[in-house]
Design an enzyme around this catalytic site. Structure first.
Site, short mmCIF file in Angstrom:
data_model
loop_
_atom_site.label_atom_id
_atom_site.label_comp_id
_atom_site.label_asym_id
_atom_site.label_seq_id
_atom_site.Cartn_x
_atom_site.Cartn_y
_atom_site.Cartn_z
N SER A 111 0.83 -1.22 0.00
CA SER A 111 0.00 0.00 0.00
C SER A 111 0.86 1.27 0.00
O SER A 111 1.79 1.41 0.79
CB SER A 111 -0.93 0.01 1.21
OG SER A 111 -1.59 1.26 1.27
N LYS B 221 -13.28 -4.54 1.51
CA LYS B 221 -14.20 -3.45 1.13
C LYS B 221 -15.67 -3.83 1.21
O LYS B 221 -16.51 -3.00 1.50
CB LYS B 221 -13.88 -2.98 -0.29
CG LYS B 221 -12.53 -2.29 -0.44
CD LYS B 221 -12.37 -1.79 -1.85
CE LYS B 221 -11.06 -1.09 -2.07
NZ LYS B 221 -11.01 -0.43 -3.37
#
Ligand code: NAP
Length: 306
Positions: A38, A89
């Site tokens: 990330s 998510k």
């Protein structure tokens, strides 16, 4: 007494369970599995420093089974907010107290804001995408005929944004055709207005086939890759350069400091191409704006990316 030590590359649920204060405190982070890749910490930490907000942003490797526990820990520790990346998510939707309209319609969230003991979920991918397209190609989605490759979380966010912007035409190509068809059906209401567009339908799902791509490319301005094809070393372009044409704008949501296979294919075909770094930047800036209710220092964040 706060420990004045540098923060680690990645934290775990075990770290959260025996959490201690940092200076400045870690109040923001990203949950993922994997999460090592990330780029959000470098972008958000640059923004925090620039805005003189005494807080740090860290990576958290959280497995799907531990998501609920980890989110509760964030609430107890009074974190300000979070980003969520794969595979959290969708599951996180069920674990927060409220969700914004985009998150509800997409069925996935990528940002959480924590305040007064409540967690609110948001999805900034679609708006981040729209800003990225404006920046990369100086056009608005409403003026475009768009072909999206994929029907997963990112594709759903992008398709909804195109639909809400009243784009001229939207075509969804997905390997599992029925999934693309279901996405198109969900967006049908946005395309029932008076805007008329030639002999081809304004909204359509198509199979993942060369002949279908060939026909649609002639009726598209923007091709978007919202699949992971191109992410791994040695991956081909999701669509061959033979099928692309010079009139196209080609956007790969995969982000990389090097050219992605789709960007290379676009270049070979004489088309304009860009990759997902700009979408990453703008969805991150929108998250910063949600957490702090102030404008994000976009150029500082951009400079922190590769
Ligand atoms: P996802 O929900 O797992 O969806 C993956 C989609 O890709 C599905 O439609 C799947 O088709 C398709 N797909 C997978 N493998 C394929 C293959 N070999 N050939 C053709 N289609 C294939 O994933 P996601 O969250 O939407 O993420 C997709 C991409 O978006 C990732 O690469 C991610 O990096 C990127 N992304 C970028 C940003 C950014 O800020 N730049 C933000 C979000 C996501 P089926 O339905 O047939 O399985």
């Amino acid at each position: 007494m706060k420990k004045r030590i540098g923060i680690k590359e990645v934290y775990t649920l075990a770290d959260l369970e025996s959490w201690h204060d940092f200076d400045p405190p870690i109040g923001l982070g990203v949950f993922g599995d994997p999460v090592e890749h990330s780029l959000s910490p470098q972008m958000q930490n640059a923004a925090l420093k620039h805005c003189k907000i005494g807080m740090q942003y860290a990576r958290f490797h959280i497995s799907p089974d531990d998501l609920g526990k980890a989110l509760e820990r964030m609430r107890e520790l009074k974190f300000v907010g979070l980003n969520l990346t794969l595979p959290h998510k969708v599951a996180a939707r069920e674990l927060v107290d409220r969700i914004d309209d985009d998150g509800k319609q997409i069925g996935a969230i990528n940002v959480i804001k924590i305040g007064n003991g409540k967690m609110r979920g948001f999805n900034t991918d679609g708006r981040g995408f729209a800003r990225a397209i404006r920046e990369e190609f100086s056009v608005d989605l409403r003026d475009l005929k768009v072909l999206i490759l994929g029907a997963g979380g990112a594709a759903r966010a992008i398709a909804l944004e195109c639909a809400k912007s009243q784009c001229e035409r939207l075509v969804i190509a997905n390997g599992t055709f029925e999934k693309g068809e279901r996405l198109a059906q969900k967006l049908r209401r946005f395309f029932e207005g008076p805007k008329v567009f030639g002999p081809v339908p304004r909204l359509q799902a198509i199979p993942w086939e060369e002949s279908a791509f060939q026909f649609q490319i002639a009726n598209a301005d923007l091709v978007v890759n919202a699949t992971p094809v191109g992410l791994n070393r040695g991956d081909p372009s999701p669509i061959s350069s033979r099928l692309l044409a010079p009139h196209l704008m080609v956007y790969d949501t995969i982000y990389s400091s090097a050219r992605t296979p789709l960007q290379s294919a676009a270049l070979e075909a004489g088309a304009r191409g860009a990759n997902g770094l700009s979408m990453l930047l703008h969805q991150g800036a929108l998250a910063f704006e949600i957490w702090f209710e102030r404008t994000a220092p976009i150029e500082v964040m951009r400079a922190a990316l590769p």
